[in-house]
Design a protein around this motif. Structure first.
Motif, PDB file in Angstrom:
ATOM      1  N   GLY A   1      34.780 -30.280 -29.597  1.00 22.22           N
ATOM      2  CA  GLY A   1      33.839 -29.870 -29.783  1.00 22.22           C
ATOM      3  C   GLY A   1      33.563 -28.719 -31.093  1.00 22.22           C
TER       4      GLY A   1
ATOM      5  N   TYR B   1      27.386 -23.097 -19.574  1.00 20.54           N
ATOM      6  CA  TYR B   1      27.078 -23.509 -21.227  1.00 20.54           C
ATOM      7  C   TYR B   1      25.985 -22.675 -21.345  1.00 20.54           C
ATOM      8  CZ  TYR B   1      23.999 -25.582 -24.150  1.00 20.54           C
ATOM      9  OH  TYR B   1      23.461 -26.367 -24.836  1.00 20.54           O
TER      10      TYR B   1
ATOM     11  N   TRP C   1      31.298 -27.972 -23.119  1.00 23.57           N
ATOM     12  CA  TRP C   1      32.153 -28.563 -24.014  1.00 23.57           C
ATOM     13  C   TRP C   1      33.525 -28.883 -22.797  1.00 23.57           C
ATOM     14  CZ3 TRP C   1      31.213 -33.275 -27.043  1.00 23.57           C
ATOM     15  CH2 TRP C   1      32.358 -33.305 -27.898  1.00 23.57           C
TER      16      TRP C   1
END
Length: 506
Positions: A441, A80, A97
């Motif tokens: 997401g 991420y 996500w």
């Protein structure tokens, strides 16, 4: 990207051995073999060992990519953070996500079989009752949730016991399979070749399932903020962990080909395949012992999966890309307690909803494909991120070119290829869950982007700058861009201002 609450995760809580154990437990050898052997054999037949072998090579490329990125940025959010700081913050958020969605799906795909396996040790008939399996699985999940909430040291102690017993049982059965010999077929080296695949689409289907086999080792990166010398330890532990599970997967898959017929595998399916294998190797207690190993493996990987999802949500909450409450840390246990509580509540609700799919086997079959899509997506982007972050160092040596460029890039291309190929091969239910989960997401991503989260204005992750800055700190240099240093031949097109954030950590 700092934790504005002033509290963070507990540093230096884990060592190298601890994180190796977590990497192996994250891949869940016994559970994975039980959950996906029948699915893999159904997709590629005798080519199952080949699918695991050829998927291991690009997976190792992704492991190398994770290790090199972790060297620059020790972050609980892992991919991420890395993808957001190298490729684009939108892609980085979707990586995080994808992990959240896939791990949440796994809460059901792991807990329900854990309940069924527990019941099968006492009464095989009870294991077929989906509601009973769901209830017992929810109890296991809640127990692991409390362990994870209690702190990372407690988590590792529990993992050492559970995974230790599991690995001992698996090794004993590998030795037993070697001594017993084959009953269904003689070993054939063609099982490791391409001859048994049904064309390119068949290979892609097998590779997607094989990618699910290896998934979970990257928990070491999510634990890097809590690991001693996490920048180096996380990558090394992941590499060792993948090597261990690869050997176990190949040994058991070959044993299945040798000892069981395709009809027996597809008829029994799931944990029944390993129970049948155990009974064939050690008549009497063998089946029960392997079922016990699978149950322990399932419980162990529930724990590591909870670590991954809660640490990722913690990093996202810290960066204000999801509600900031996810970034709160318990004062006593140094764990992201809000993330743990929310994940627990959502998972328990999904346990009830999962019964709409029917049997335990149907729940597993629908979830594996959806999770495979999510895994291929974020692994592929992480591989590309490593190449981009190290792009200015790739030509400095053959080692950097191969281990930092060619191999991670090949792994990334492979993962993204099987993602695309599988879009036409997976059942509609798996596609809806996999792609729908990613699409969901977009809502928090756009919302927090418009609210001005600093995550969407990142300090770029660049290996030359980060490593030069670290060299400057290590050797006492006040100028990490000193021409006399190891990176002095790099063009000096940029000198950071005194108050500029260097791309080294969150």
């Amino acid at each position: 990207m700092r934790n504005t609450s002033g509290r963070g995760l507990r540093p230096n809580a884990l060592g190298t051995f601890d994180t190796v154990v977590m990497a192996v437990a994250g891949s869940a050898p016994a559970y994975t073999l039980a959950a996906t052997t029948a699915v893999l054999v159904g997709a590629v037949g005798l080519a199952a060992p080949a699918a695991l072998l050829y998927c291991a090579l690009p997976v190792l490329g992704i492991v190398l990519a994770y290790g090199r990125l972790g060297r620059l940025d020790a972050n609980a959010g892992a991919a991420y953070s890395w993808v957001g700081r190298t490729l684009h913050p939108f892609l980085g958020f979707l990586c995080g996500w994808a992990l959240v969605v896939s791990t949440t799906l796994f809460m059901v795909a792991g807990s329900v079989p854990a309940g069924a396996l527990t019941l099968s040790l006492f009464d095989p008939a009870l294991a077929e009752d989906t509601w009973a399996a769901t209830a017992v699985g929810a109890c296991w999940f809640t127990a692991m949730l409390l362990v994870v909430l209690g702190g990372v040291r407690l988590t590792v102690r529990a993992q050492l016991v559970v995974s230790g017993v599991e690995l001992v049982l698996l090794l004993l059965f590998v030795l037993g399979a070697v001594v017993r010999g084959g009953a269904a077929a003689a070993f054939d080296w063609s099982w490791l070749g391409f001859g048994h695949f049904d064309g390119v689409s068949g290979f892609a289907s097998g590779a997607l399932i094989a990618a699910f086999y290896y998934w979970g080792w990257d928990v070491t990166s999510n634990l890097s903020e809590e690991t001693r010398d996490g920048r180096r330890t996380a990558g090394l532990s992941a590499l060792i962990g993948v090597g261990v599970v690869f050997l176990l997967f190949e040994a058991f898959t070959i044993a299945v080909n040798v000892i069981l017929t395709a009809e027996e595998i597809t008829t029994h399916g799931g944990a029944g395949t390993l129970a049948l294998l155990g009974e064939a190797i050690w008549p009497g207690a063998g089946g029960k012992l392997l079922v016990l190993a699978v149950m322990l493996s399932t419980v162990a990987t529930l724990e590591t999966t909870l670590i991954q999802v809660t640490r990722t949500l913690f990093a996202m909450g810290r960066d204000r890309t999801v509600p900031a409450a996810f970034g709160r840390v318990h004062r006593r246990w140094n764990t992201p307690w809000v993330a743990v509580a929310v994940v627990g509540a959502v998972a328990l609700a999904l346990f009830v909803a999962s019964n709409a799919f029917g049997s335990v086997g149907a729940i597993l079959a629908g979830a594996v494909g959806a999770m495979g899509l999510q895994i291929a997506f974020y692994y592929g982007l992480a591989g590309l991120a490593a190449v981009v972050a190290y792009r200015r160092l790739l030509l400095t040596s053959v080692r950097d070119f191969v281990l930092g460029g060619v191999w991670p890039l090949a792994g990334a291309v492979f993962m993204l290829w099987i993602f695309c190929e599988s879009l036409t091969a997976l059942p509609a239910a798996s596609l809806c869950v996999g792609l729908g989960g990613l699409a969901a997401g977009l809502i928090p991503m756009i919302w927090y982007w418009r609210r001005g989260s600093s995550y969407y204005r990142p300090a770029k992750l660049d290996a030359v700058r980060a490593l030069a800055a670290e060299t400057g700190r290590t050797h006492g240099s006040h100028d990490p861009y000193d021409p006399a240093g190891p990176y002095g031949d790099v063009p000096r097109q940029h000198r950071p201002a005194a108050d500029e954030t260097l791309a080294t950590d969150f």
